[in-house]
Motif scaffolding. Structure first.
Motif, short mmCIF file in Angstrom:
data_model
loop_
_atom_site.label_atom_id
_atom_site.label_comp_id
_atom_site.label_asym_id
_atom_site.label_seq_id
_atom_site.Cartn_x
_atom_site.Cartn_y
_atom_site.Cartn_z
N GLY A 45 1.05 13.70 1.91
CA GLY A 45 1.35 14.14 0.54
C GLY A 45 0.28 13.81 -0.48
N VAL A 46 -0.68 12.99 -0.13
CA VAL A 46 -1.72 12.67 -1.12
C VAL A 46 -2.94 13.57 -0.96
CG1 VAL A 46 -1.00 10.26 -1.30
CG2 VAL A 46 -2.79 10.85 0.30
N GLU A 47 -2.94 14.39 0.09
CA GLU A 47 -4.17 15.13 0.40
C GLU A 47 -4.44 16.32 -0.51
OE1 GLU A 47 -6.42 14.04 2.42
OE2 GLU A 47 -5.15 12.33 2.90
N MET A 78 6.96 4.25 -1.29
CA MET A 78 6.98 5.69 -1.61
C MET A 78 5.95 6.47 -0.80
SD MET A 78 7.75 5.02 -5.62
CE MET A 78 7.66 6.64 -6.30
N GLU A 79 4.81 5.85 -0.47
CA GLU A 79 3.85 6.54 0.39
C GLU A 79 4.38 6.57 1.82
OE1 GLU A 79 -0.65 6.75 -0.51
OE2 GLU A 79 -0.53 5.29 1.10
N SER A 80 5.15 5.56 2.18
CA SER A 80 5.67 5.51 3.55
C SER A 80 6.88 6.42 3.75
CB SER A 80 6.07 4.06 3.91
OG SER A 80 4.95 3.21 3.84
N GLY A 101 -11.83 -0.77 -4.61
CA GLY A 101 -11.03 -0.05 -3.61
C GLY A 101 -9.84 0.57 -4.35
N ILE A 102 -9.08 1.38 -3.67
CA ILE A 102 -7.92 1.99 -4.34
C ILE A 102 -6.77 2.11 -3.34
CG2 ILE A 102 -8.55 4.42 -3.87
CD1 ILE A 102 -7.76 4.97 -6.89
N GLY A 103 -5.55 2.23 -3.86
CA GLY A 103 -4.38 2.32 -2.98
C GLY A 103 -4.29 1.06 -2.14
N GLY A 104 -4.16 1.23 -0.85
CA GLY A 104 -4.01 0.09 0.04
C GLY A 104 -5.24 -0.81 0.08
N SER A 105 -6.37 -0.30 -0.37
CA SER A 105 -7.58 -1.11 -0.38
C SER A 105 -7.74 -1.87 -1.69
CB SER A 105 -8.80 -0.21 -0.11
OG SER A 105 -8.66 0.37 1.15
N ASP A 106 -6.70 -1.82 -2.49
CA ASP A 106 -6.71 -2.53 -3.79
C ASP A 106 -5.39 -3.29 -4.02
OD1 ASP A 106 -7.39 -2.85 -6.80
OD2 ASP A 106 -5.53 -1.70 -6.85
N ALA A 122 -14.22 -1.83 -0.59
CA ALA A 122 -13.09 -1.84 0.34
C ALA A 122 -12.58 -0.42 0.51
CB ALA A 122 -11.99 -2.75 -0.21
N SER A 123 -12.88 0.17 1.63
CA SER A 123 -12.38 1.52 1.88
C SER A 123 -12.33 1.74 3.38
CB SER A 123 -13.30 2.56 1.23
OG SER A 123 -12.86 3.85 1.58
N LYS A 124 -11.14 1.98 3.84
CA LYS A 124 -10.96 2.20 5.27
C LYS A 124 -11.87 3.34 5.75
CE LYS A 124 -7.31 3.29 8.47
NZ LYS A 124 -5.93 3.63 8.69
N THR A 125 -11.86 4.43 4.97
CA THR A 125 -12.61 5.62 5.38
C THR A 125 -14.04 5.63 4.86
OG1 THR A 125 -11.78 6.67 3.39
CG2 THR A 125 -10.56 7.08 5.43
N PHE A 126 -14.31 4.88 3.83
CA PHE A 126 -15.59 4.86 3.13
C PHE A 126 -15.96 6.26 2.62
CE2 PHE A 126 -19.47 2.24 2.35
CZ PHE A 126 -18.81 1.05 2.09
N THR A 127 -14.94 7.05 2.28
CA THR A 127 -15.19 8.38 1.71
C THR A 127 -14.38 8.58 0.44
OG1 THR A 127 -13.40 9.29 3.02
CG2 THR A 127 -15.61 9.51 3.95
N THR A 128 -13.45 7.69 0.15
CA THR A 128 -12.54 7.92 -0.98
C THR A 128 -13.35 8.06 -2.28
OG1 THR A 128 -10.88 6.67 0.19
CG2 THR A 128 -10.50 6.98 -2.16
N ILE A 129 -13.14 9.18 -2.95
CA ILE A 129 -14.04 9.55 -4.04
C ILE A 129 -14.05 8.52 -5.17
CG2 ILE A 129 -12.38 11.07 -5.23
CD1 ILE A 129 -15.59 12.59 -4.97
N GLN A 140 5.55 0.11 -4.69
CA GLN A 140 5.60 1.55 -4.92
C GLN A 140 4.79 2.27 -3.85
OE1 GLN A 140 4.37 1.94 -9.00
NE2 GLN A 140 6.46 2.35 -9.65
N GLN A 141 3.58 1.78 -3.59
CA GLN A 141 2.80 2.44 -2.55
C GLN A 141 3.45 2.25 -1.18
OE1 GLN A 141 -0.96 0.99 -1.10
NE2 GLN A 141 -1.64 3.02 -0.54
N LEU A 142 3.82 0.99 -0.91
CA LEU A 142 4.38 0.69 0.41
C LEU A 142 5.60 1.57 0.69
CD1 LEU A 142 4.27 -1.17 2.90
CD2 LEU A 142 5.82 -2.71 1.71
O1 F6P Z 1 -4.22 7.75 -1.26
C1 F6P Z 1 -4.17 7.78 0.11
C2 F6P Z 1 -4.89 6.66 0.77
O2 F6P Z 1 -5.31 7.12 2.03
C3 F6P Z 1 -4.04 5.42 0.93
O3 F6P Z 1 -3.14 5.47 1.95
C4 F6P Z 1 -5.09 4.39 1.08
O4 F6P Z 1 -4.55 3.14 0.92
C5 F6P Z 1 -6.05 4.81 0.00
O5 F6P Z 1 -6.01 6.21 0.05
C6 F6P Z 1 -7.44 4.30 0.10
O6 F6P Z 1 -8.11 4.80 1.23
P1 F6P Z 1 -9.45 4.16 1.72
O7 F6P Z 1 -9.19 2.75 2.08
O8 F6P Z 1 -9.86 4.97 2.90
O9 F6P Z 1 -10.47 4.26 0.62
#
Ligand code: F6P
Length: 538
Positions: free
Chosen positions: A498-500, A342-344, A145-150, A197-204, A338-340
């Motif tokens: 800002g991450v899009e 600066m992303e917020s 996973g990455i970001g919040g999923s890691d 671990a991916s909320k969206t299950f699309t994160t590349i 940093q994520q919590l």
């Molecule tokens: O980088 C932006 C972000 O949407 C974070 O907020 C999130 O934690 C991360 O990507 C991972 O997203 P996902 O859990 O959908 O893979």
């Protein structure tokens, strides 16, 4: 009611009025400062006496917090306070499974309890060997996973290492193949569970790593999907991956990525420490929620932390703040924060879309002490930029046979905040050089290098011991601090537009690297992509 702008202006004037007043002078003027500017709750002490906040500044800052209460009530009541995404913000519900929360009149708590029970059942079966891989008992778990999923589970798993009694847990986040290659290398696919671990299950990054992990597993395992679990809100996509619903743990859109460690995204943590200790982690977060909701502003730890941050960044103009845990197992906490933070709160417009008239959140960075002392503390002590430092310290370590290490660790932490505040004057530096036998111009020259301006602010968060419960308290403390800061600044702390743009452009740059002609890129990007192709040999 006093206008918020007026309070901001009063604060700015108050700061100007302080002139060169030193923190030490504030201590001299107020013999009770060490107690009066320290706040205790839930067994934690936040000492903020080593800042330039005096009684006048404190009073004004507390007034600045006026809008927090209504917004806080709206958040806990399940209102859609994440207005740019039209979502409620209820990660707090995950850590209070016995509570009652409704979103649009619908009780969400039954779902929270079911998911927690599902996680508990799976984690327990995996830990006691009832859930196995093709090669028998699961020895290793890889969270992709990455970001919040890691960051949340990776930080917490490391923090609670002394409580690990389950399979080994590893984390892969970066799309750099080096990350997954190094993690998978020593593992046996037949006894490994992969958690996507991916909320969206699309994160590349995550999906690329998941495909690589599946290929790696398929080399030895007949049905790789049977050794995969998914943590996601996108259950349709997890089904396309062939992952049995029994190993899919869902959560709803009212849990933001960077606030998600408390639910399914925390599964790897639950597997590492067991469901009961995970409950303690949740209980720590819930205790902080109760404190945040009920403590008066002047004793409210998250609100005070937010106000201290605002004093340093928006009023004093210090561009960054350092988080310095004196606990090696909190090594990932600065990255998590940093994520919590600066992303917020790294935003440029207010909730209503208007330009912010004040700086938004600061740059947050840090490393554990004492390592940082031998790296960047030079700048913190003597550089031209003032960096407010946030020390985090546990009175007790986890290695009773190494108590002398812990004593030194604590001594270093306390010494740093004292040194930052006191500094060393030119006269003191001259005396030191004279002791060494220097005289005249050389004494003067050498002395100047040994001056510490001091008066550099810091806070210290003291806990008794790093446990699942205290870690839960710390994480929730910072979450609510970010929330309170965002409310005071008028920011939506729960979106991350800002991450899009970078994500979108990466998809358009990839074909360039494959030698395709893609119009619309700038000359520098075209040239760099060309150079990469050349260096790769075509
Ligand atoms: O980088 C932006 C972000 O949407 C974070 O907020 C999130 O934690 C991360 O990507 C991972 O997203 P996902 O859990 O959908 O893979």
């Amino acid at each position: 009611m006093t206008d918020q702008n007026d309070i901001w202006n009063q604060l700015i004037r108050h700061r100007e009025g302080q002139g060169d007043t030193r923190i030490e002078t504030l201590f001299a003027q107020d013999p009770a400062r060490a107690q009066g500017f320290a706040t205790s709750a839930l067994g934690m002490v936040l000492d903020w006496s080593k800042t330039t906040i005096d009684a006048g500044a404190r009073d004004l800052l507390l007034q600045l917090a006026a809008p927090v209460a209504a917004r806080r009530a709206a958040m806990f009541a399940g209102e859609r306070i994440n207005e740019t995404e039209g979502r409620a913000v209820l990660h707090t519900a995950l850590r209070s499974p016995d509570g009652r929360v409704e979103v649009d009149g619908r009780d969400i708590m039954a779902g929270v309890r079911d998911t927690l029970a599902h996680m508990r059942d799976f984690a327990t079966r995996l830990r006691d060997g009832r859930f196995t891989g093709q090669g028998g008992r699961i020895t290793d778990v890889v969270n992709i996973g990455i970001g919040g999923s890691d960051l949340g589970p990776a930080m917490a798993v490391r923090a609670l290492a002394p409580r690990h009694d389950g399979p080994r847990v590893h984390f892969v986040s970066n799309v750099d193949g080096a990350d997954i290659a190094d993690v998978l290398k020593p593992l046996d696919p037949e006894t490994t569970l992969v958690i996507v671990a991916s909320k969206t299950f699309t994160t590349i990054e995550t999906m690329t790593n998941a495909v690589t992990a599946r290929r790696w597993m398929a080399e030895k395992v007949r049905t790789p999907a049977a050794q995969f679990a998914a943590l996601s809100s996108a259950q349709g996509r997890t089904a396309q991956w062939g992952i049995d619903a029994d190993r899919v743990f869902g959560f709803e859109d009212w849990v933001g990525g960077r606030y998600s460690v408390w639910g399914p995204i925390g599964l790897s943590l639950m597997i590492a420490i067991g469901a009961d200790r995970f409950d303690e982690f949740l209980a720590g977060g819930a205790a902080m929620d109760a404190h945040f909701q009920s403590a008066p502003v002047a004793e409210n730890l998250p609100v005070l932390l937010a106000l201290i941050g605002i004093w340093h960044h928006q009023i004093c103009g210090y561009a960054t703040r350092a988080v310095l845990p004196y606990d090696n197992r909190l090594a990932r906490l600065p990255a998590y924060l940093q994520q919590l933070e600066m992303e917020s709160n790294g935003k440029r417009v207010a909730m209503d879309g208007s330009d912010l008239t004040r700086p938004s959140g600061p740059v947050v960075w840090g490393e554990p002490g004492t390592n940082g002392q031998h790296a960047f503390y030079q700048l913190i002590h003597q550089g031209t930029a003032v960096v407010p430092c946030e020390f985090i310290l546990a009175a007790k370590g986890h290695e009773p046979h190494l108590a002398h290490h812990h004593l030194l660790l604590v001594a270093n932490c306390l010494a740093q905040s004292e040194a930052l505040m006191r500094g060393r004057s030119l006269d003191q530096a001259r005396a030191l050089m004279a002791e060494k036998g220097l005289t005249g111009d050389e004494l003067e020259r050498q002395a100047r290098h040994r001056v510490f301006p001091g008066n550099r602010p810091s806070t210290t968060l003291l806990i008794s011991e790093l446990t699942p419960r205290t870690l839960g308290q710390i994480v929730a403390l910072y979450e609510h601090r970010v929330f309170a800061e965002g409310v005071i600044l008028g920011i939506n702390s729960f979106d991350q537009w800002g991450v899009e743009l970078g994500k979108e452009l990466a998809l358009q740059v990839a074909p360039l690297l494959e030698g395709k002609d893609v119009p619309g890129h700038d000359p520098s990007t075209n040239r760099l992509a060309g150079l990469v192709r050349e260096l790769r040999g075509g």
